[in-house]
Design an enzyme around this catalytic site. Structure first.
Site, PDB file in Angstrom:
ATOM      1  N   GLU A  49       1.097  -0.898   0.201  1.00 17.85           N
ATOM      2  CA  GLU A  49       0.405  -0.464   0.010  1.00 17.85           C
ATOM      3  C   GLU A  49       0.976   1.234  -0.279  1.00 17.85           C
ATOM      4  OE1 GLU A  49      -3.988   0.541   2.387  1.00 17.85           O
ATOM      5  OE2 GLU A  49      -4.144  -1.598   1.484  1.00 17.85           O
ATOM      6  N   HIS A 272      -2.025  -1.026   9.989  1.00 16.66           N
ATOM      7  CA  HIS A 272      -1.328  -2.302  10.564  1.00 16.66           C
ATOM      8  C   HIS A 272      -0.367  -2.820  11.441  1.00 16.66           C
ATOM      9  CE1 HIS A 272      -3.719  -5.294   7.236  1.00 16.66           C
ATOM     10  NE2 HIS A 272      -4.452  -3.916   7.027  1.00 16.66           N
TER      11      HIS A 272
END
Length: 406
Positions: A49, A272
């Site tokens: 990402e 995360h």
């Protein structure tokens, strides 16, 4: 005989959640990630990402001293978001884009536009060829009604096949990334059983971090709390997997995860948690005779379970293809009826009656828009049917081959 020296490989993996204009405090967090990587001095850094090439360029400049070699994988409309930084020279790279990756009309999810893929980076470390795989698979937006499960199973199968067919010349295989699957899900079991990859979390001699190795935790201020209501400790969807292919052994000496906010600050690196592993690689003193007979029934079972999920997706895709095709036919009939009506109206104009040009044009535009949209859906779902059917046939062939082995 003197024992061969041991290679200690320090690996960092993180889904950075760096979506331009959408991710909170993105540039600040990218800077913090770069600072942390410079301090720790990892040998391999696997990031997902990183959607902006400017962010990749900033990280590349910052990590030039500790990880001077890097590669950014480009795919899809907005890019795969995958990049790898390495302390060792990169010999070769390869990208494979998954054949199925959600639906283009599900704009609120957006996975289709990312071109979800698996990237391969090959490095050579002290005469050891290491194949490094990095991936980010389709997200699970609903645990109870997971419409994307068949697509994710197909991605897990393609990932496993890609590793099997590209890792034959490697000594060590390493896979890191956001797999968007829980450890017990059929996709992760299929991937591990078909490739023989080992999970760093379960194999680690020493672990430190979030309980159960979770990488999405409720205490992270960026996580969506509603998605974790059924999982009070969090979920583990980010992995470091590995195996030795030739005459080497690989052991996970240590595994760590981050545990929320950056030390001394009020924000975490991402939504995360990062996964950090220390892998010990050493040449095997003698070649062991490895048999897989005991694992054969379990492999057939997980293949059968995965094939069932693909078949469920295939039935749904066929239904969607039929529905969109029927919608296209109905729109075409509406256009034909309008054409007949226009001819009749033109005859009325000749008789002195007015011609409602605006209403006829709007109705024709509406019918044409439906026709184009339905035709596009029909083509997309036709491709989906072929991909699912092809995967189902591959799995059936693999099962048959396993069952026929003596």
């Amino acid at each position: 005989m003197e024992k061969d020296p041991m290679l200690r490989l320090r690996v960092f993996d993180l889904n950075c959640w760096a979506i331009c204009y959408l991710s909170k405090r993105r540039q600040e967090r990218i800077g913090l990630i770069g600072d942390q990587l410079c301090r720790e001095g990892f040998d391999l850094v696997l990031l997902q990402e990183i959607w902006s090439e400017c962010d990749y360029s900033d990280l590349k400049a910052k990590l030039g001293g500790c990880c001077p070699f890097s590669h950014y994988f480009r795919s899809g409309v907005i890019g795969s978001g995958l990049c790898v930084f390495s302390k060792f020279p990169i010999l070769d790279t390869l990208l494979y884009q998954y054949s199925l990756n959600g639906y283009p009309y599900m704009l609120q999810h957006g996975d289709w536009f990312c071109g979800k893929s698996v990237g391969l980076v090959i490095v050579r470390i002290a005469e050891i060829t290491v194949n490094i795989y990095i991936t980010h698979m389709h997200a699970e937006y609903s645990r109870e009604k997971d419409a994307y499960l068949p697509h994710r199973v197909v991605q897990a199968w393609e990932l496993a096949q890609f590793i099997r067919h590209t890792a034959k010349a490697a000594d060590v295989v390493l896979l890191g990334g956001d797999l968007n699957m829980h450890p017990g899900d059929v996709g992760i079991r299929l991937l591990r059983s078909w490739t023989g990859l080992r999970d760093a979390f379960t194999e680690a001699q020493h672990f430190e971090g979030c309980e159960d190795g979770c990488t999405l935790i409720p205490s992270n201020c960026f996580t969506v709390k509603s998605e974790l209501q059924s999982f009070p400790l969090g979920i583990r969807i980010d992995y470091i997997l590995y195996k030795a292919v030739s005459s080497f052994t690989v052991e996970c000496e240590e595994l760590r995860t981050t545990t929320g906010t950056v030390p001394g600050l009020d924000i975490p690196y991402s939504d995360h948690e990062a996964v950090m592993a220390v892998l010990c690689i050493q040449r095997r003193q003698q070649t062991d005779n490895v048999t897989i007979d005991a694992a054969m029934p379990a492999l057939v079972e997980v293949l059968s379970e995965a094939r069932t999920e693909v078949c469920v997706g295939l039935l749904a895709a066929r239904q969607q293809r039929y529905s969109s095709g029927r919608m296209a036919v109905l729109a075409m009939l509406l256009l034909l009826l309008q054409a007949v009506g226009v001819l009749g109206m033109l005859g009325g104009v000749a008789a002195g009656q007015p011609f409602p040009a605006l209403s006829v044009s709007l109705l024709a535009f509406f019918a044409l828009a439906i026709l184009l949209f339905a035709a596009g859906l029909h083509l997309f779902h036709s491709i989906e049917v072929k991909m699912l059917q092809g995967t189902e046939e591959q799995m059936e062939m693999a099962m048959r081959g396993l069952q026929e082995q003596p």
